[in-house]
Design an enzyme around this catalytic site. Structure first.
Site, short mmCIF file in Angstrom:
data_model
loop_
_atom_site.label_atom_id
_atom_site.label_comp_id
_atom_site.label_asym_id
_atom_site.label_seq_id
_atom_site.Cartn_x
_atom_site.Cartn_y
_atom_site.Cartn_z
N CYS A 38 0.83 -1.21 0.00
CA CYS A 38 0.00 0.00 0.00
C CYS A 38 0.86 1.27 0.00
O CYS A 38 2.08 1.22 0.12
CB CYS A 38 -0.92 0.00 1.22
SG CYS A 38 -0.01 0.21 2.77
N ALA B 282 3.11 1.74 2.94
CA ALA B 282 4.31 0.90 2.85
C ALA B 282 5.37 1.61 2.01
O ALA B 282 6.56 1.59 2.34
CB ALA B 282 3.97 -0.45 2.24
N ARG C 151 11.78 -5.42 6.30
CA ARG C 151 12.45 -5.13 5.03
C ARG C 151 13.97 -5.28 5.12
O ARG C 151 14.65 -5.32 4.14
CB ARG C 151 12.08 -3.71 4.60
CG ARG C 151 12.57 -3.31 3.22
CD ARG C 151 11.78 -2.13 2.73
NE ARG C 151 12.31 -1.48 1.56
CZ ARG C 151 12.95 -0.32 1.58
NH1 ARG C 151 13.18 0.32 2.73
NH2 ARG C 151 13.35 0.23 0.46
N HIS D 111 5.84 6.39 -2.56
CA HIS D 111 7.17 6.89 -2.95
C HIS D 111 7.04 8.36 -3.35
O HIS D 111 7.84 9.19 -2.95
CB HIS D 111 7.72 6.14 -4.16
CG HIS D 111 7.84 4.66 -3.99
ND1 HIS D 111 7.68 3.77 -5.03
CD2 HIS D 111 8.10 3.90 -2.89
CE1 HIS D 111 7.86 2.55 -4.59
NE2 HIS D 111 8.10 2.59 -3.30
FE1 CFM Z 1 12.85 0.25 -5.42
FE2 CFM Z 1 12.33 -2.12 -5.57
FE3 CFM Z 1 10.84 -0.40 -4.11
FE4 CFM Z 1 13.36 -1.09 -3.36
FE5 CFM Z 1 12.39 -3.02 -1.68
FE6 CFM Z 1 11.38 -4.06 -3.92
FE7 CFM Z 1 9.85 -2.37 -2.51
MO1 CFM Z 1 10.44 -4.72 -1.62
S1 CFM Z 1 14.26 -1.43 -5.21
S2 CFM Z 1 12.34 0.79 -3.40
S3 CFM Z 1 14.23 -1.89 -1.54
S4 CFM Z 1 11.04 -0.62 -6.20
S5 CFM Z 1 12.52 -4.95 -2.39
S6 CFM Z 1 12.09 -4.16 -6.07
S7 CFM Z 1 9.32 -4.11 -3.48
S8 CFM Z 1 10.63 -2.69 -0.61
S9 CFM Z 1 8.93 -0.47 -3.01
C1 HCA Z 2 6.58 -3.65 1.04
C2 HCA Z 2 7.93 -4.12 1.52
C3 HCA Z 2 8.47 -5.28 0.75
C4 HCA Z 2 7.68 -6.55 0.99
C5 HCA Z 2 8.45 -7.77 0.67
C6 HCA Z 2 7.72 -9.01 0.20
C7 HCA Z 2 9.93 -5.47 1.23
O1 HCA Z 2 6.22 -3.84 -0.12
O2 HCA Z 2 5.90 -3.05 1.82
O3 HCA Z 2 6.61 -8.95 -0.31
O4 HCA Z 2 8.37 -10.04 0.30
O5 HCA Z 2 10.81 -5.45 0.41
O6 HCA Z 2 10.12 -5.63 2.43
O7 HCA Z 2 8.49 -4.99 -0.63
#
Ligand code: CFM
Ligand code: HCA
Length: 538
Positions: free
Chosen positions: A61, A64, A95, A193
């Site tokens: 969401c 998150a 995370r 983001h």
């Molecule tokens: Fe960028 Fe990602 Fe994301 Fe990320 Fe992550 Fe991710 Fe995420 Mo999980 S590099 S910031 S550190 S888009 S692993 S592939 S899904 S938290 S929002």
């Molecule tokens: C998020 C965090 C997450 C979840 C990881 C997963 C992460 O989306 O809120 O689904 O295994 O990297 O911790 O992406």
């Protein structure tokens, strides 16, 4: 498909879509691309749309994306979740964004701060409780700044978190950043983001002018999962490149405030932070370069981009020396793994950038990515940033405010001449991200926001040797006797970035793929039939 020449991918995708009701099939069709064209510029895909209700998605969401992803890693701040306890609890440390405190020793990264809203707060409002929480956090910890993150119910009852933050900031004399990142906003964590980028840009970046000597860069979109940032820092420091600030892995609030003084922004995860890079370029004149620190060749290529930008023979010589030394040392360590991994196939379904970044590392190991997709990325992450202007405004951008940014008359200074900038743009060193699709060869599959049904069909038919994914599907995959490596949090391992990280990754992947247990375990649904249901055709 090279690895399964007998499968007609178009027919295979049609058969998956037939399992859906007609309306759902129509929607999902545009999110699945069979790579055919030799010219990737002619391929396109739909992305960043609302997931069809009822489909099991991997997405998270808005809260998150804002609290968990962008702000969370800044460890010398206290991050308060304003909402019921579950939101804070489930975003607490899972995370694996690691943090080492600076000289002041301040580190709150292992805490979980929440206003723990109760029924009476929902009825009578939670502003007083929030104010008290900010005050308590300040008095108890004296953090370098405080952030407040609104979750769904706060938006529904209309607590004015911005007003509470302003009041608290004036009273306590500490920076309080409040984010209206209610979970329901947008269609995924992507909206969060954007909200995080906007406020960091408006209220943090550029608030302190402290000159940064030497070849200084900011690293944007690197979150120090499993220690990645420390390996990147080791390599850049060895080259003589100074990291001014990171957004936000191992991030310190103070360094963000003067990050506008750096010479270059390096973007690791384009999806989560491109907004900040674009705005910093407009206001302060800092250009951005897309890098990928995942994979041996990708790491070296990224270092060469930095060398090209600064154009100093001494720095270039040093960078080449580091590349040679590091590549040689890593090559020896990778060779035995490569022998065992050569030709193995992989699928990657994760987030908004790693499903692309990790393909470079897999290829270093002689492996073949056969299918990949993001959870919540936008079309530019698939097709390239150069087409961004052509894409119709998508769901996030409609809902989340686009800031109007102008050059700052006092603080704007171009880092390179307009001629050189143009040259570097043409060479794709600056201002360019080519996206995932061009790197996926014809005969592979790209699936956006994959559902569990689609994933199961892919496993059964394409039989990959490993799937790089996350917690929501790891065990579903492993029940099919296919190993699944989490590349969100690295399954307690890491770092995977840079040269040393590549060796850690190869070791982990080899351990999983070549583990004989997979051939011995029989999943329960192969022993006795499970319930099945007819979904109908409409
Ligand atoms: Fe960028 Fe990602 Fe994301 Fe990320 Fe992550 Fe991710 Fe995420 Mo999980 S590099 S910031 S550190 S888009 S692993 S592939 S899904 S938290 S929002
Ligand atoms: C998020 C965090 C997450 C979840 C990881 C997963 C992460 O989306 O809120 O689904 O295994 O990297 O911790 O992406």
């Amino acid at each position: 498909l090279k690895s399964c020449p007998s499968v007609d991918l178009e027919e295979f995708v049609d058969n998956i879509l037939k399992k859906y009701p007609a309306k759902v099939a129509k929607k999902r069709k545009d999110h699945i691309l069979v790579r055919k064209e030799e010219d990737p510029a002619r391929e396109s895909i739909q992305a960043n749309n609302r997931t069809v209700p009822g489909i099991i998605t991997q997405r998270g969401c808005c809260y998150a994306g804002c609290k968990g992803v962008v702000l969370g890693p800044v460890g010398d701040m206290v991050h308060i979740t304003h909402g019921p306890i579950g939101c804070g609890f489930y975003a607490w440390l899972t995370r694996r964004n690691l943090f080492k405190p600076g000289e002041d020793g301040k580190n709150y990264s292992t805490y979980c701060f929440s206003t723990d809203m109760q029924e009476q707060d929902i009825i009578f409002g939670g502003e007083k409780k929030l104010k008290q929480a900010i005050k308590e956090a300040w008095e108890t910890f004296k953090p370098n700044a405080i952030s407040v993150h609104a979750t769904c119910p706060v938006g529904l009852i209309g607590d004015d978190v911005q007003a509470v933050a302003r009041e608290a900031e004036a009273e306590l004399g500490v920076k309080v950043l409040a984010f209206n990142c209610e979970g329901y906003k947008g269609v995924s964590q992507s909206a969060g983001h954007h909200i995080a980028n906007n406020k960091l840009f408006n209220e943090t970046v550029g608030t302190k002018d402290e000159a940064i000597p030497g070849y200084s860069v900011n690293i944007l979109g690197e979150y120090n999962i499993g220690g990645d940032a420390w390996e990147i820092e080791r390599i850049l420091e060895k080259c003589g490149i100074k990291i001014a600030a990171t957004f936000s892995g191992d991030g310190k609030y103070d360094s963000m405030t003067s990050s506008h003084m750096a010479s270059l922004n390096l973007i690791m995860c384009y999806r989560s932070i491109n907004y900040l890079a674009e705005m910093m370029e407009t206001k302060y004149g800092i250009p951005w370069a897309k890098v990928n620190f995942i994979g041996v060749k990708a790491m070296s290529k990224s270092l060469r981009k930095i060398a090209r930008f600064f154009e100093d023979p001494e720095l270039t010589r040093r960078i080449e020396e580091v590349i040679k030394e590091e590549e040689e040392s890593v090559e020896q360590k990778l060779a035995p793994y490569r022998e065992r991994l050569q030709g193995k196939t992989a699928m990657l379904f994760v987030g908004g950038s790693r499903a692309h970044h990790y393909q470079d590392l897999l290829r270093d190991l002689g492996m073949e990515p056969v299918a990949a997709g993001y959870e919540f990325a936008h079309r530019d992450d698939y097709e390239g940033s150069h087409i961004a202007g052509k894409i119709k405004v998508d769901a996030d951008s409609r809902n989340i405010e686009e800031l109007k940014v102008e050059p700052d008359p006092e603080k704007y200074s171009p880092r390179v001449s307009p001629e050189k900038k143009k040259e570097l743009e043409q060479e794709s060193v600056l201002g360019h991200y080519h996206g995932m699709i061009p790197d996926m060869p014809p005969g592979t599959l790209v699936v956006d926001d994959i559902s569990h049904l689609e994933l199961e069909e892919l496993i059964k038919t394409l039989k990959p040797d490993i799937i790089l994914s996350g917690i929501k599907d790891k065990y579903v995959i492993e029940k099919f006797n296919v190993p699944s490596k989490q590349i969100h949090n690295y399954d307690y391992s890491g770092p995977f970035a840079g040269y040393k990280g590549a060796v850690n990754f190869a070791r982990d992947i080899d351990m999983m793929i070549n583990n004989p247990a997979w051939k011995l375990a029989v999943p329960p649904f192969e022993k006795k039939p499970l319930l099945s249901a007819d979904l109908g055709t409409d």
